[in-house]
Motif scaffolding. Structure first.
Motif, mmCIF file in Angstrom:
data_model
loop_
_atom_site.group_PDB
_atom_site.id
_atom_site.type_symbol
_atom_site.label_atom_id
_atom_site.label_comp_id
_atom_site.label_asym_id
_atom_site.label_seq_id
_atom_site.Cartn_x
_atom_site.Cartn_y
_atom_site.Cartn_z
ATOM 1 N N VAL A 98 0.849 -1.199 0.000
ATOM 2 C CA VAL A 98 0.000 0.000 0.000
ATOM 3 C C VAL A 98 0.880 1.244 0.000
ATOM 4 C CG1 VAL A 98 -1.733 1.300 1.273
ATOM 5 C CG2 VAL A 98 -1.892 -1.178 1.148
ATOM 6 N N ILE A 99 1.956 1.193 0.825
ATOM 7 C CA ILE A 99 2.868 2.335 0.907
ATOM 8 C C ILE A 99 3.413 2.687 -0.482
ATOM 9 C CG2 ILE A 99 5.135 3.050 1.741
ATOM 10 C CD1 ILE A 99 3.102 3.216 3.882
ATOM 11 N N ALA A 100 3.828 1.643 -1.217
ATOM 12 C CA ALA A 100 4.415 1.895 -2.532
ATOM 13 C C ALA A 100 3.445 2.658 -3.424
ATOM 14 C CB ALA A 100 4.793 0.567 -3.191
ATOM 15 N N PHE A 101 2.197 2.223 -3.444
ATOM 16 C CA PHE A 101 1.246 2.864 -4.350
ATOM 17 C C PHE A 101 0.760 4.205 -3.814
ATOM 18 C CE2 PHE A 101 0.979 -1.668 -5.455
ATOM 19 C CZ PHE A 101 1.500 -1.545 -6.729
ATOM 20 N N ALA A 102 0.720 4.336 -2.498
ATOM 21 C CA ALA A 102 0.372 5.630 -1.923
ATOM 22 C C ALA A 102 1.435 6.655 -2.308
ATOM 23 C CB ALA A 102 0.245 5.517 -0.405
ATOM 24 N N ILE A 103 2.719 6.241 -2.239
ATOM 25 C CA ILE A 103 3.805 7.134 -2.654
ATOM 26 C C ILE A 103 3.624 7.518 -4.113
ATOM 27 C CG2 ILE A 103 6.276 7.216 -3.167
ATOM 28 C CD1 ILE A 103 6.770 5.594 -0.670
ATOM 29 N N LEU A 104 3.303 6.516 -4.937
ATOM 30 C CA LEU A 104 3.105 6.753 -6.366
ATOM 31 C C LEU A 104 2.082 7.872 -6.594
ATOM 32 C CD1 LEU A 104 3.170 5.690 -9.434
ATOM 33 C CD2 LEU A 104 1.179 4.381 -8.765
ATOM 34 N N ILE A 105 0.931 7.744 -5.954
ATOM 35 C CA ILE A 105 -0.141 8.711 -6.200
ATOM 36 C C ILE A 105 0.227 10.078 -5.632
ATOM 37 C CG2 ILE A 105 -2.527 9.260 -5.599
ATOM 38 C CD1 ILE A 105 -3.152 6.305 -5.939
ATOM 39 N N GLU A 157 -4.676 -0.835 -7.255
ATOM 40 C CA GLU A 157 -3.906 -1.715 -6.386
ATOM 41 C C GLU A 157 -4.169 -1.400 -4.918
ATOM 42 O OE1 GLU A 157 -3.256 -4.407 -8.103
ATOM 43 O OE2 GLU A 157 -1.428 -4.580 -6.939
ATOM 44 N N ILE A 158 -4.259 -0.106 -4.595
ATOM 45 C CA ILE A 158 -4.501 0.261 -3.195
ATOM 46 C C ILE A 158 -5.838 -0.300 -2.727
ATOM 47 C CG2 ILE A 158 -4.985 2.205 -1.669
ATOM 48 C CD1 ILE A 158 -2.829 3.758 -3.014
ATOM 49 N N VAL A 159 -6.866 -0.137 -3.551
ATOM 50 C CA VAL A 159 -8.187 -0.646 -3.173
ATOM 51 C C VAL A 159 -8.116 -2.164 -2.972
ATOM 52 C CG1 VAL A 159 -10.538 -1.049 -4.016
ATOM 53 C CG2 VAL A 159 -9.512 1.210 -4.211
ATOM 54 N N ARG A 160 -7.462 -2.854 -3.907
ATOM 55 C CA ARG A 160 -7.382 -4.300 -3.792
ATOM 56 C C ARG A 160 -6.612 -4.709 -2.527
ATOM 57 N NH1 ARG A 160 -4.145 -8.437 -4.894
ATOM 58 N NH2 ARG A 160 -2.451 -7.044 -5.479
ATOM 59 N N LEU A 161 -5.522 -3.973 -2.239
ATOM 60 C CA LEU A 161 -4.729 -4.312 -1.057
ATOM 61 C C LEU A 161 -5.507 -4.056 0.223
ATOM 62 C CD1 LEU A 161 -1.335 -2.907 -2.334
ATOM 63 C CD2 LEU A 161 -1.788 -5.290 -1.756
ATOM 64 N N PHE A 162 -6.304 -2.980 0.236
ATOM 65 C CA PHE A 162 -7.116 -2.733 1.432
ATOM 66 C C PHE A 162 -8.157 -3.829 1.601
ATOM 67 C CE2 PHE A 162 -5.485 1.637 1.785
ATOM 68 C CZ PHE A 162 -5.341 1.680 3.167
ATOM 69 N N LEU A 163 -8.790 -4.224 0.494
ATOM 70 C CA LEU A 163 -9.778 -5.300 0.578
ATOM 71 C C LEU A 163 -9.119 -6.574 1.100
ATOM 72 C CD1 LEU A 163 -11.787 -4.838 -2.756
ATOM 73 C CD2 LEU A 163 -12.444 -4.143 -0.452
ATOM 74 N N THR A 164 -7.857 -6.779 0.713
ATOM 75 C CA THR A 164 -7.157 -7.987 1.139
ATOM 76 C C THR A 164 -6.742 -7.919 2.602
ATOM 77 O OG1 THR A 164 -6.252 -8.017 -1.085
ATOM 78 C CG2 THR A 164 -5.303 -9.574 0.464
ATOM 79 N N ASN A 165 -6.399 -6.724 3.046
ATOM 80 C CA ASN A 165 -5.784 -6.620 4.369
ATOM 81 C C ASN A 165 -6.731 -6.221 5.500
ATOM 82 O OD1 ASN A 165 -3.129 -7.371 3.696
ATOM 83 N ND2 ASN A 165 -2.855 -5.401 2.690
#
Lengths: 290, 330, 273
Positions: free
Chosen positions: A264-271, B121-129
């Motif tokens: 999540v961190i990686a993609f949060a940084i991206l955005i 990806e963030i949405v999917r990762l949150f749904l997963t976690n």
């Protein structure tokens, strides 16, 4: 603990860097993006395994096979997805590369199957323990190879005629063309080079984690894209720095906060980077020219 | 209404599909067609962003998944009846879409594409976690079948009829919107944002609205999917799902709603027709996308409007934007 | 049903001119492009704006149209401050522009391009359109008939179904003007409308500009074609180095010493290349 995390971060960063450089080269020159880069990484890794069928037990042959296989796929990407659309529409190549990405995954799946394959023989380059951190020869080789190759690329871009042509083409495609630079050849070279590095990364990734599988390039290529964006997409040096930063940040987050949220961190940084510096290094001002 | 029907043969064709159960009695066929119906709504809603407005949102599965999880949680957790959960999940997803739109306004072309991929990806990762809420990687089982006051949807055939209503209603509403001044304004923004501003189009509000509307329909599709399959997990809403929807839009035709119906239908049904080619299905899928973009830039819809046009296009195509690089530098 | 020319735009103050730009300044990255420029225009006048390259006329034009944000100064239009308003708000108050490099909606038909001009005068909402309410259908019909009338006026009616990008250059210029007129402007700003035109097309343009003025629209023209500009303008404003150096009737300006110095000096330079 911290040292171990930093080391892990360097390893992951090396793998990211080998991928993110390709993204940056392509975006830098064409202002267009490929979504097949992760699958070139994967298919390159598999062609490294194929090379081992001819030269058993030669790690170098595997490396060479991976680089060569990926480089050829890079050339195909440029030929099929980018060359027909030089003057737009600018999202067409992205769509074609989505198709190419599916094709590569399907091909490898057909030939090699869906199961995860280990590297066929043990890679024992020794193992050392220095003040509590354990380093294997393979880890050192991964970091060393990546750094050496990337340094070589940096020197080539900064100091050779080819590098000059590349920088000129990235700065202004038409002007470079007018000045007699064969821009098509520069673009092809960028694809071959970027993809070759991705293939190298793919093989190192598979050997390091002991896992070769058709979807191995999906997540890591998105992370590498994040890294390239973090460093200022289009800028090769930035892509390398961004890759190591991201690798280290991820391992620190995983080690000290939560392993679940490292991605999540990686993609949060991206955005965040995209929003804070909207166009990356292309840096368009607030007012449009009319 | 009759006028709208005359202009829109699809409004006749879609309800006509309701007679299929008189001829076919095969749950498998209905299952495939229900899935196709869900993808039709998804690709129409994505076409609104990509095709009509030129907003390259590449993470549409994030909206799809938000709708599916919202609906599932509202039914399982709050005991909301299906119609309420269905509408609420559409609205919640629309709110999410509008929230995404504000930052997305600052991004263009590949940068928007990259950011929306990241969002997916963030949405999917949150749904997963978020195991406690979403059930984590295992997902949410036991989502209730829809109860529509008088009828209860149980068999694939019931869902088939419901899907026809759903797709027809979505198509009707969207085509009305797009044929009128709002649709024109979206195309104007796609063609030339500066000129659109110069004739008084408020770019910001249009982009925000179109994100909201697109997310609304994607959310409804997610809800329909969740209550049909009765089990959802994060894997159904990853990047490959987004790519599949993009492929349908590209195959059908950018900026053409009818094309999206065709594109979704073909990419859902063709692989099933050629079951013997099962192993090659993904391969065919990938090659189709590559060839379509290259040979039929207007998709199937563009081709039916102007068959053979792609042959002439090569030689003198002044329709292309002068040069993307010029835009990037100015 | 359809709002026509608004009446609330009545002159708030009888003594106030329609366009009143005061001390407008703009710099780009520390480079001053426009410094304390004033511009006053009467209702119904045709004003020419000239100056050598880099004089700041495009900058002033873009500040007034809303494409650039002013660093300082004010722009009163009918007594109402325009600096700080968005482009869409200015259009709905009656200020519209065209572009030197023609910006049409290329993939849309000629008629749809003009309909886009009516966009800001239409009022149906998303929901009303989605549910195909009678109101939105009526509004569409109104746009179509008004649009065709406007196309007829500009001799574009036979082309109404063509894609705008397929029009000839001259027709594209005319279509851009038609689209601008569809917004029902009170101030029409033309950015080098004669660029790329031959002499006879230029003469036609001249007649057209005068006809537009006769319908009660105030016009500001930036133009390189000196002949055309001096013929069509009631008054001319001359900018140089980001400042106003002269203003008056074409005859006055043509004999102004500073203008001659600026212009002839530059022209001599230019022809020397």
């Amino acid at each position: 603990m911290l040292e171990q995390q930093l080391l892990n971060g360097m390893i992951l960063g090396s793998l990211y860097a080998l991928l993110s450089v390709g993204f940056s080269l392509i975006v830098g020159i064409l202002k267009m993006i490929t979504f097949a880069h992760g699958d070139v990484f994967m298919a390159g890794a598999f062609s490294g395994l194929v090379a081992l069928l001819v030269f058993p037990h030669s790690f170098l042959a595997a490396l060479a096979g991976a680089v060569a296989g990926a480089a050829i796929l890079g050339a195909i990407t440029e030929w099929a997805a980018f060359r027909p659309f030089r003057s737009g529409p600018e999202m067409a190549p992205a769509l074609v590369t989505i198709g190419f990405s599916i094709v590569l995954q399907a091909l490898v799946l057909l030939v090699a199957g869906a199961d995860t394959k280990p590297f066929p023989f043990e890679l024992d380059f020794g193992r050392w323990t220095v003040s509590g951190i354990t380093v294997s020869g393979l880890e050192l080789a991964t970091i060393g190879t990546a750094l050496a190759v990337l340094a070589g690329l940096g020197l080539a871009i900064a100091g050779t005629r080819w590098g000059l042509a590349l920088r000129a083409t990235a700065a202004h495609y038409q002007a470079a063309q007018i000045m007699g630079i064969n821009t098509d050849r520069v673009v092809l070279a960028a694809f071959v080079l970027g993809s070759g590095l991705a293939g190298l990364g793919g093989l190192l990734f598979g050997a390091y984690y002991g896992a070769f599988y058709p979807l191995m390039g999906v997540v890591i290529s998105m992370k590498a894209l994040a890294a390239a964006t973090l460093g200022g997409i289009g800028n090769v040096g930035g892509a390398i720095i961004g890759a190591y930063l991201l690798g280290i940040i991820e391992n620190l987050v995983a080690g000290y906060l939560s392993a679940n949220y490292r991605d999540v961190i990686a993609f949060a940084i991206l955005i965040l980077v995209l929003l804070i510096r909207p166009a990356g290094i292309l840096g368009r001002g607030e007012e449009e020219k009319v | 209404m009759p006028g709208a029907v005359r202009r829109n043969p699809a409004l006749v064709a879609l309800p006509l599909a309701a007679i299929l159960p008189f001829f076919v009695d095969n749950n498998y066929v209905f299952h495939i067609l229900v899935v196709a119906g869900i993808y039709m709504v998804l690709s129409m809603s994505l076409n609104l962003l990509i095709g009509y407005t030129g907003l390259f949102s590449f993470g549409h599965a994030a909206f799809y998944g938000t709708g599916a999880y919202a609906s599932a949680l509202l039914s399982l957790g709050c005991g909301l009846p299906f119609p309420a959960a269905f509408l609420a999940s559409g609205l919640l997803t629309a709110v999410f879409g509008v929230t995404v739109a504000f930052p997305a306004l600052r991004l263009k072309t590949i940068f928007l594409a990259i950011a929306t991929l990241g969002l997916n990806e963030i949405v999917r990762l949150f749904l997963t976690n978020l195991d406690d809420v979403t059930g984590g990687p295992a997902g949410l089982p036991g989502i209730p079948l829809p109860d529509l006051w008088l009828v209860r949807l149980e068999q694939p055939q019931d869902f088939y009829l419901a899907a026809i209503v759903f797709v027809t209603a979505a198509y009707w509403a969207l085509s009305n919107l797009l044929l009128k001044r709002h649709g024109r304004a979206l195309k104007a923004i796609r063609d030339d944002e500066i000129a659109a501003k110069a004739v008084g189009v408020n770019i910001t509000s249009y982009k925000v609205a179109v994100f909201g509307i697109s997310a609304f329909f994607a959310g409804l599709a997610g809800s329909f999917f969740a209550h049909y399959i009765t089990y959802i997990s994060p894997d159904s809403f990853g990047l490959s799902e987004s790519f599949a929807i993009i492929a349908m839009v590209a195959l059908g035709g950018m900026g053409d709603l009818r094309g999206s119906l065709i594109g979704a239908f073909l990419l859902c049904v063709i692989p099933e027709v050629f079951r013997s080619l099962h192993d090659f299905r993904e391969l065919i899928y990938g090659f189709t996308i590559m060839l379509i973009v290259r040979m039929l830039p207007g998709g199937i819809a563009g081709w039916t409007r102007n068959p053979g046009g792609w042959l002439r296009r090569r030689r003198n195509d002044d329709s292309r934007p002068a040069d993307p690089r010029r835009e990037a530098e100015s | 049903m359809i709002p026509g020319r608004r009446t609330r735009g009545e002159r708030r103050n009888r003594n106030m001119r329609m366009v009143e730009v005061r001390k407008a300044s703009k710099s780009f990255g520390g480079l001053s492009a426009l410094k304390d420029v004033d511009l006053g225009m009467e209702d119904g006048e045709i004003r020419g704006l000239i100056g050598p390259n880099g004089a700041g006329k495009t900058t002033l034009f873009n500040l007034m149209a809303g494409n650039y944000r002013a660093d300082s100064g004010s722009f009163l239009f009918d007594g109402q401050e325009m600096f700080g308003l968005g482009i869409d708000e200015r259009v709905s108050l009656g200020i519209v522009r065209t572009f030197q490099n023609i910006r049409l909606f290329g993939s849309m038909t000629v008629l749809d391009n003009v309909k886009m001009g009516f966009h800001c005068r239409a009022s149906t909402g998303w929901l009303s359109a989605a549910f195909n309410l009678r109101r939105s259908a009526r509004e569409e019909a109104w746009m179509a008939s008004e649009g065709e009338r406007l196309l007829d006026e500009l001799d574009l009616l036979p082309h109404r179904g063509e894609q705008a990008k397929n029009l000839s250059y001259g027709n594209q210029r005319r279509l851009e003007i038609a689209r601008a007129l569809a917004t029902r402007p009170r101030l029409l700003m033309l950015d080098e409308p004669a660029a790329g035109m031959n002499e006879s097309e230029g003469r036609q343009l001249l007649d057209r500009i005068r006809a537009i003025r006769r319908s009660g629209i105030t016009i500001l023209v930036v133009e390189h074609d000196m002949n055309l500009l001096m013929t069509v303008s009631d008054r001319v404003t001359v900018l140089a180095h980001g400042q106003k150096i002269a203003e008056g009737t074409p005859a006055e300006v043509q004999t102004d010493g500073r203008v001659i110095a600026e212009y002839l000096g530059r022209e001599a330079d230019a022809s020397g290349h």
